[in-house]
Design a protein around this motif. Structure first.
Motif, PDB file in Angstrom:
ATOM      1  N   TYR A 304      15.719 -19.451   1.999  1.00  0.00           N
ATOM      2  CA  TYR A 304      14.339 -18.979   1.939  1.00  0.00           C
ATOM      3  C   TYR A 304      14.229 -17.496   2.306  1.00  0.00           C
ATOM      4  O   TYR A 304      13.180 -16.892   2.115  1.00  0.00           O
ATOM      5  CB  TYR A 304      13.443 -19.821   2.861  1.00  0.00           C
ATOM      6  N   THR A 307      16.907 -15.238  -1.164  1.00  0.00           N
ATOM      7  CA  THR A 307      16.457 -15.915  -2.379  1.00  0.00           C
ATOM      8  C   THR A 307      17.243 -15.426  -3.585  1.00  0.00           C
ATOM      9  O   THR A 307      17.243 -14.241  -3.911  1.00  0.00           O
ATOM     10  CB  THR A 307      14.951 -15.670  -2.610  1.00  0.00           C
ATOM     11  N   LYS A 342       7.418 -29.469  -2.671  1.00  0.00           N
ATOM     12  CA  LYS A 342       6.434 -28.381  -2.781  1.00  0.00           C
ATOM     13  C   LYS A 342       7.055 -27.053  -2.351  1.00  0.00           C
ATOM     14  O   LYS A 342       6.805 -26.012  -2.971  1.00  0.00           O
ATOM     15  CB  LYS A 342       5.217 -28.690  -1.915  1.00  0.00           C
ATOM     16  N   CYS A 343       7.851 -27.091  -1.291  1.00  0.00           N
ATOM     17  CA  CYS A 343       8.520 -25.870  -0.836  1.00  0.00           C
ATOM     18  C   CYS A 343       9.466 -25.334  -1.906  1.00  0.00           C
ATOM     19  O   CYS A 343       9.526 -24.126  -2.160  1.00  0.00           O
ATOM     20  CB  CYS A 343       9.282 -26.136   0.459  1.00  0.00           C
ATOM     21  N   SER A 345       9.143 -25.812  -5.062  1.00  0.00           N
ATOM     22  CA  SER A 345       8.298 -25.298  -6.149  1.00  0.00           C
ATOM     23  C   SER A 345       7.846 -23.873  -5.861  1.00  0.00           C
ATOM     24  O   SER A 345       7.847 -23.014  -6.745  1.00  0.00           O
ATOM     25  CB  SER A 345       7.083 -26.207  -6.344  1.00  0.00           C
ATOM     26  N   GLU A 346       7.462 -23.635  -4.612  1.00  0.00           N
ATOM     27  CA  GLU A 346       7.037 -22.284  -4.245  1.00  0.00           C
ATOM     28  C   GLU A 346       8.204 -21.306  -4.324  1.00  0.00           C
ATOM     29  O   GLU A 346       8.032 -20.151  -4.735  1.00  0.00           O
ATOM     30  CB  GLU A 346       6.446 -22.293  -2.831  1.00  0.00           C
ATOM     31  N   LEU A 347       9.384 -21.752  -3.931  1.00  0.00           N
ATOM     32  CA  LEU A 347      10.554 -20.886  -4.020  1.00  0.00           C
ATOM     33  C   LEU A 347      10.883 -20.569  -5.484  1.00  0.00           C
ATOM     34  O   LEU A 347      11.277 -19.444  -5.813  1.00  0.00           O
ATOM     35  CB  LEU A 347      11.742 -21.553  -3.338  1.00  0.00           C
ATOM     36  N   LEU A 349       8.736 -20.311  -7.900  1.00  0.00           N
ATOM     37  CA  LEU A 349       7.767 -19.300  -8.326  1.00  0.00           C
ATOM     38  C   LEU A 349       8.136 -17.933  -7.761  1.00  0.00           C
ATOM     39  O   LEU A 349       7.960 -16.897  -8.426  1.00  0.00           O
ATOM     40  CB  LEU A 349       6.357 -19.703  -7.891  1.00  0.00           C
ATOM     41  N   THR A 350       8.630 -17.920  -6.527  1.00  0.00           N
ATOM     42  CA  THR A 350       9.071 -16.658  -5.925  1.00  0.00           C
ATOM     43  C   THR A 350      10.204 -16.034  -6.737  1.00  0.00           C
ATOM     44  O   THR A 350      10.252 -14.813  -6.926  1.00  0.00           O
ATOM     45  CB  THR A 350       9.546 -16.900  -4.475  1.00  0.00           C
ATOM     46  N   GLU A 402      -0.363 -26.682 -12.357  1.00  0.00           N
ATOM     47  CA  GLU A 402       0.976 -27.134 -12.737  1.00  0.00           C
ATOM     48  C   GLU A 402       1.148 -27.087 -14.249  1.00  0.00           C
ATOM     49  O   GLU A 402       2.198 -26.692 -14.760  1.00  0.00           O
ATOM     50  CB  GLU A 402       1.214 -28.559 -12.226  1.00  0.00           C
ATOM     51  N   TYR A 405       1.778 -23.553 -15.507  1.00  0.00           N
ATOM     52  CA  TYR A 405       3.162 -23.129 -15.314  1.00  0.00           C
ATOM     53  C   TYR A 405       4.082 -23.765 -16.355  1.00  0.00           C
ATOM     54  O   TYR A 405       4.974 -23.106 -16.903  1.00  0.00           O
ATOM     55  CB  TYR A 405       3.639 -23.495 -13.908  1.00  0.00           C
TER      56      TYR A 405
END
Length: 813
Positions: A304, A307, A342-343, A345-347, A349-350, A402, A405
């Protein structure tokens, strides 16, 4: 399953406005496709075509507080579905409360050495005191599950990581932080010590490539093998040694991925260990050692903060290692699984994985474009979405964003396979074949996203017609691309036996992989339809009590739709457990799909219990003569004994379904999946209550004890209330929903007849004749109860803590 190109392309040519709830294909399903619905609801559909706002969700039914844990559950989690259903909610509270009450009583016995074991058994059997007579305690059925839970809790406590391993506040390659670099070498040394002989390493890699990778194809195997050769050095004695420079980021990621692959392969072998007699090692222990070492290394690598694509790939494979773990105690997708997803998924997107990588010019060299990197990024995005498709979507975790995306990644090109090959070198043959049908799955994911978001908006209440329209679209897509007819075909365009051989002599059987993917997609789609129809049926059942003239048709329609979908899911799961699909879904794939099967079984058992409760309460009400105050009394009375006979037949069919799935799961899954073992233990108790005719009675007895006596302590009442959201001091909820004849007034004779029509298609009438015969799966031994008491004595403080605070940890519905 490969379908003709024309059919496949037409099914995916579609338009989707991300701001809308309804998914609208530009071409309909084939007109000659045979519907799998056994009865027609055309009359009900005409009557229920009016749109309306639905109040389906309320925080009080979704917030869970248990000990030190608080979370807002998913819309279609088992806990939420139980809370939405008054009958299931009352039963869950009854079983949970009774378990804790008996656990508390027996803890007191454990502290008094003068009490004999016979006293203990008498107490558990309910033969003394004020406990309900002739009804066994749930402890009698879940004692083994509790013993295993205690063993797991103790083992996890012993193997907790040292705090010195965690350095999440700094970058691992910050030269000024020597403590981080010093922490790496012991982990690398530990990894080296775990390596078995070369032939075992090669075998484990081959097992992963053949049995796990086809369903989780996140990495680029060609690149991985090249990099692996740099860190795995063959020593003089025929063993591999790890050669890693601790300041080489790339080498450390390869080592992490290698350890995760080894752990996944070992757990895959555990699920079919009889086929690998040459492995002379403790498979689960070895898998745990690889997993623990990989986890330590991943914490130090800290994906995290560092990345990049490789760290994300490692995190994906670590996620599936945890998710597919056959020794995990989860009986369903926990909030932790969903939160971790979810975490991720956010990564993603990052990292910008939702963007088509060819659009990012800095990835493309002027002279030598790197197709491997671009395809690697595509595979990571599609792999993440496949995980969300299987795990999040059936739980109702989705929204309109969602879908934006998902659509954004495709851009203007609706062909997934072309996206992977467009403007770059072709993928390896085995990857091309695996990705050949990903288009249908990706498109189906978009359809299910629209379906879920139409029923579970982020704000406001959903409307009925968009849900109905999306249910129709979803059903059409399943019938077109993932129907049972396609699954049962013996050929797939001549490719059933086509095999691709690649690294480590691994073989991918194209047809078997495609059949398995059809099965997985079909199960996920049916689960989503089942969940929504179930929620709608329960909603209109409640509304029927207020105004049956406006709501009864809705209740009947969605109940029958729910039962029809349930019936399809039941047939598919039973076929799999009986081995009828082994010709196309080999046993070696079981590691990759068993969790989906177990969680689907949990949903089947919840639906079966829900219906059995209603039938049992209807019988109880009629036996007591309460039907005289029902709204539908005159209508039901026209049929006389026929109503009671039909009701008995419905209950008998559903008991058959419950006991059949329990027996099959006991034989096929209980020994290989701990979560299934736990849920089996509880639902065997439900089957026992059904067999004794005490399902409704036992539920009422607990509530009467809570309302009218001081037997149940305030601590237990408070904790049960926090978990299930019922004020135990107020009996109105139960009286209104369970002890009120009007609650089941819409369970009419014609409705029961339709239920029987649906169930008869999935019941072997000869087998139901012996449904009351004792089954080995439900046998109870006093030796097991003695083991339970001994465990309670040895872990007295842990069990006492269960009563005082962490009640949510105890196995419950």
């Amino acid at each position: 399953m490969e379908v003709p190109d024309k059919g496949r392309r037409s099914s995916t040519q579609s338009t989707q406005d991300p701001t809308q709830d309804i998914y609208t294909p530009t071409s309909n399903a084939r007109s000659n496709e045979v519907s799998e619905t056994p009865i027609s609801n055309s009359t009900l559909i005409e009557k229920t075509s009016k749109d309306m706002e639905l109040k389906l969700w309320h925080p009080k039914d979704m917030l869970v507080i248990s000990g030190g844990v608080t979370f807002f559950d998913a819309p279609f989690s088992s806990h939420t579905l139980i809370e939405l259903d008054p009958f299931l909610r009352a039963l869950a509270v009854s079983i949970h409360g009774t378990t804790l009450l008996d656990l508390q009583s027996n803890l007191l016995m454990c502290s008094n050495e003068e009490l004999s074991f016979s006293n203990y058994l008498d107490k558990i059997d309910g033969k003394k005191g004020k406990a309900p007579q002739q009804i066994l305690s749930p402890l009698t059925f879940i004692d083994k599950a509790i013993v295993k839970w205690v063993d797991n809790a103790t083992e996890n406590g012993k193997n907790a990581f040292s705090f010195n391993v965690f350095h999440s506040a700094v970058l691992i390659f910050c030269n000024s932080n020597m403590k981080v670099l010093h922490s790496l070498q012991p982990v690398i040394t530990e990894a080296s010590s775990l390596l078995p002989d070369k032939n075992v390493v090669d075998l484990l890699l081959k097992v992963f490539y053949e049995n796990v990778y086809p369903f989780y194809p996140y990495l680029d195997i060609n690149t991985f093998e090249e990099e692996l050769r740099k860190i795995l050095i063959l020593s003089y004695d025929g063993r591999y040694e790890i050669s890693v420079t601790k300041d080489s980021l790339s080498n450390l990621y390869v080592l992490s991925l290698f350890l995760l692959i080894m752990a996944n392969a070992l757990r895959c072998i555990y699920c079919e260990k009889k086929n690998y007699p040459q492995l002379k090692l403790n498979i689960l222990e070895a898998a745990k050692q690889y997993s623990d070492t990989a986890q330590k290394l991943l914490h130090l690598l800290n994906g995290y903060k560092n990345t990049n694509e490789k760290s994300f790939c490692c995190l994906l494979y670590f996620y599936i290692l945890v998710y597919l773990n056959p020794t995990a105690s989860e009986t369903l997708n926990s909030y932790t699984n969903l939160l971790n997803l979810k975490c991720l998924s956010e990564l993603a997107l990052t990292l910008g994985l939702h963007q088509e990588p060819s659009e990012i010019s800095r990835y493309i060299k002027e002279i030598d474009p790197d197709p491997d990197l671009l395809n690697f990024r595509r595979k990571l995005w599609v792999g993440l979405q496949s995980l969300k498709f299987v795990i999040s979507i059936p739980e109702g975790v989705s929204n309109r964003l969602e879908n934006e995306y998902l659509s954004n990644f495709l851009g203007t090109d609706e062909d997934m396979v072309k996206i992977f090959e467009k403007n770059f070198n072709e993928l390896p043959d085995y990857d091309v074949l695996l990705l050949n049908d990903i288009e249908d799955k990706y498109e189906f994911h978009k359809i299910l996203n629209c379906l879920i978001s139409s029923a579970t908006p982020i704000s406001g209440n959903p409307n009925l017609l968009p849900i109905i329209e999306n249910l129709k679209r979803t059903r059409e897509y399943i019938d077109l691309n993932f129907s049972s007819n396609l699954l049962n075909k013996t050929e797939i365009s001549g490719l059933l036996n086509e095999k691709k051989v690649f690294f480590r002599e691994a073989v991918i059987e194209v047809g078997s992989v495609r059949k398995t993917e059809i099965f997985i997609n079909r199960i996920v789609g049916l689960l989503c339809i089942l969940n929504i129809n179930n929620v709608l049926a329960v909603h209109f059942e409640k509304e029927t009590r207020n105004d049956w003239t406006k709501n009864q048709d809705y209740y009947h329609r969605f109940s029958l739709d729910c039962l029809t979908t349930y019936n399809e899911l039941f047939r598919d799961i039973v076929s799999y457990l009986k081995g009828d699909l082994k010709w196309c879904i080999p046993e070696r794939y079981s590691y990759s799909i068993t969790k989906l099967i177990c969680f689907s079984l949990m949903r089947l058992w919840v639906i079966q219990t829900s219906l059995c409760l209603r039938f049992s309460y209807k019988q109880l009400l009629r036996e007591k003569g309460s039907q005289s105050v029902e709204i539908s009394h005159e209508f039901n009375d026209m049929y006389g004994n026929n109503f009671d006979l039909t009701l008995q037949k419905s209950l008998k069919y559903m008991r058959y379904h419950l006991k059949l799935t329990l027996d099959l799961a006991s034989k096929e899954l209980m020994d290989s999946d701990f979560g299934c073992f736990v849920s089996l233990s509880m639902f065997k108790y439900v089957a026992y209550l059904l067999d004794t005719g005490k399902l409704a009675t036992s539920t009422n007895i607990f509530w009467e004890r809570s309302f009218n006596t001081n037997e149940v302590s305030k601590t237990i009442l408070k904790q049960v209330n926090m978990k299930w959201g019922i004020n135990m001091a107020n009996p109105q909820y139960v009286k209104r929903h369970l002890m009120n004849p009007q609650a089941l007034s819409s369970l009419t004779y014609p409705f029961l007849k339709n239920i029987n029509i649906i169930l008869e298609g999935s019941v072997d009438l000869d087998d139901t004749e012996d449904i009351d015969a004792p089954s080995e799966a439900f046998s109870i031994g006093t030796g097991e109860q003695l083991s339970m008491r001994q465990t309670m004595k040895e872990n007295y403080d842990l069990f006492a803590d269960l009563i005082n605070s962490n009640l949510g940890e105890i196995p419950t519905l």
